[in-house]
Write an enzyme that holds these catalytic residues in place. Structure first.
Site, PDB file in Angstrom:
ATOM      1  CB  THR A 190      -4.848  -1.832   9.334  1.00  0.00           C
ATOM      2  OG1 THR A 190      -5.538  -2.940   8.712  1.00  0.00           O
ATOM      3  CG2 THR A 190      -4.342  -0.880   8.269  1.00  0.00           C
ATOM      4  CE  LYS A 221     -15.506 -14.077   3.135  1.00  0.00           C
ATOM      5  NZ  LYS A 221     -16.914 -13.713   3.382  1.00  0.00           N
ATOM      6  CG  ASP A 269      -1.696   1.268   1.367  1.00  0.00           C
ATOM      7  OD1 ASP A 269      -2.725   1.387   0.698  1.00  0.00           O
ATOM      8  OD2 ASP A 269      -1.253   2.172   2.110  1.00  0.00           O
ATOM      9  CG  PHE A 283       3.428  -3.429  10.018  1.00  0.00           C
ATOM     10  CD1 PHE A 283       4.126  -2.598   9.156  1.00  0.00           C
ATOM     11  CD2 PHE A 283       3.664  -4.797   9.942  1.00  0.00           C
ATOM     12  CE1 PHE A 283       5.040  -3.109   8.239  1.00  0.00           C
ATOM     13  CE2 PHE A 283       4.576  -5.327   9.036  1.00  0.00           C
ATOM     14  CZ  PHE A 283       5.272  -4.473   8.185  1.00  0.00           C
ATOM     15  CB  VAL A 301      -8.392  -2.393   0.556  1.00  0.00           C
ATOM     16  CG1 VAL A 301      -8.504  -2.163  -0.940  1.00  0.00           C
ATOM     17  CG2 VAL A 301      -9.682  -1.940   1.237  1.00  0.00           C
TER      18      VAL A 301
END
Length: 351
Positions: A111, A123, A22, A150, A87
């Site tokens: 996160t 998934k 990201d 993190f 995401v």
């Protein structure tokens, strides 16, 4: 992998890795990630991308696949690495599942939400036609690497966002986890889930909370990894929230939308007589203590009805509504009347 380690140290074959990170995480940790691969003599390509709900699409999947093709990986020995929030992990998981039908990948969540939720299970997916995760599949990673350090760099609201999914597991399956959140919620927010020696009265609340949340999630997912059984307690908070989240994007984060759904469903459980007024208040107060929203003006009665109609379509003609029947215990119901739902909605709005 001992064999790969031997190859790397013997110099017979250069290790290669393709990494998707990201772009926000790249700004914070990109130099350390690059230094790690350079020190270990790994040929690498790092692709930094904006991975948000707004960009979570097949376009981004195809962007990744074009770069994977250019880098030319060996799908048997060179797993793609995803470093980011939920995401990012979802998008990379779908890209890996499509490349040569299935390429191994590794999840590195950055996160709290992705640490306890997206890192677990099989998934992956992307949004399509303004519907959340409408395209996707079931391809588990070869590994998830969990590192709470993190989480130090994410904003407080993001910590709260992750606590929404932890609370879901607490309400459905684990009274002890609920008690931990009630007692240590503010401390976990203040310390950003880091472990400190000598934190008087708190023990290692961060380790306990994340471990129990992941273990209960695994316990629930493992016997039903491909969702052959549509009766799933982990769907608590996910009946109305997909519709709400996409409708008000980007006003609500995922865990916040889930919590608003859970708050309403807590009122449904109360209206049905499944929980007492005191239990309802304990749940709502715990949510407030975790700095989660318990109501949103976008969650209107018409939106709730539309979301539940969608639920009927995709779950075999039944609502399969997970509801708390106490603190840390739950069941799935198919017989909640519209009258009960409307009464619960009026109580919820009034409060």
């Amino acid at each position: 992998d001992r064999q790969q380690l031997e190859l790397a140290t013997s110099g017979k074959r250069k290790l290669r890795r393709f990494i998707v990170i990201d772009e926000v995480v790249d700004k914070l940790y990109g130099s350390e990630v690059r230094e790690y691969f350079e020190q270990n003599n790994v040929q690498h390509k790092i692709l930094a991308l904006p991975t948000t709900e707004e960009t979570k699409s097949m376009d981004l999947v195809l962007t990744i696949l074009q770069e994977v093709q250019k880098f030319s990986i060996d799908r048997r020995t060179e797993p793609i690495i995803a470093i980011g929030g939920g995401v990012c992990l979802d998008i990379v998981g779908l890209a890996a599942s499509l490349y040569r039908r299935r390429t191994p990948y590794i999840r590195v969540p950055t996160t709290l939400l992705s640490y306890v939720d997206a890192s677990v299970g099989a998934k992956n997916g992307v949004n399509f036609l303004q519907c959340k995760n409408k395209l996707g599949g079931y391809t588990p990673p070869v590994a998830s690497f969990l590192d709470r350090s993190f989480i130090r760099s994410i904003p407080r609201r993001h910590i709260s966002n992750g606590l929404g999914e932890i609370l879901k597991m607490a309400l459905m399956k684990h009274k002890g986890l609920f008690d931990l959140l009630k007692s240590h919620g503010k401390y976990l927010l203040d310390t950003k889930f880091q472990s400190y020696r000598g934190s008087a009265g708190h023990g290692d609340a961060a380790l306990q909370t994340t471990r129990i949340a992941i273990e209960t999630m695994l316990e629930e997912l493992a016997p039903n990894l491909w969702e052959d059984d549509l009766d799933r307690l982990v769907d608590f908070g996910h009946l109305i929230s997909p519709e709400l989240e996409m409708r008000v994007l980007p006003a609500l984060m995922h865990g916040e939308a889930v919590n608003i759904d859970m708050a309403f469903m807590t009122y449904v459980a109360y209206a049905r007589g499944l929980i007492t007024a005191e239990e309802k208040e304990q749940i709502i107060q715990c949510m407030r203590g975790l700095e989660l929203p318990v109501w949103h003006s976008g969650c209107s009665w018409p939106l709730i009805k539309k979301a539940l109609m969608e639920r009927l379509k995709h779950s075999g003609g039944q609502t399969r509504m997970p509801l708390p029947t106490g603190l840390g215990v739950a069941d799935i119901f198919n017989d909640t009347t519209e009258e009960t739902l409307e009464r619960a909605y009026q109580l919820w709005v009034r409060d």
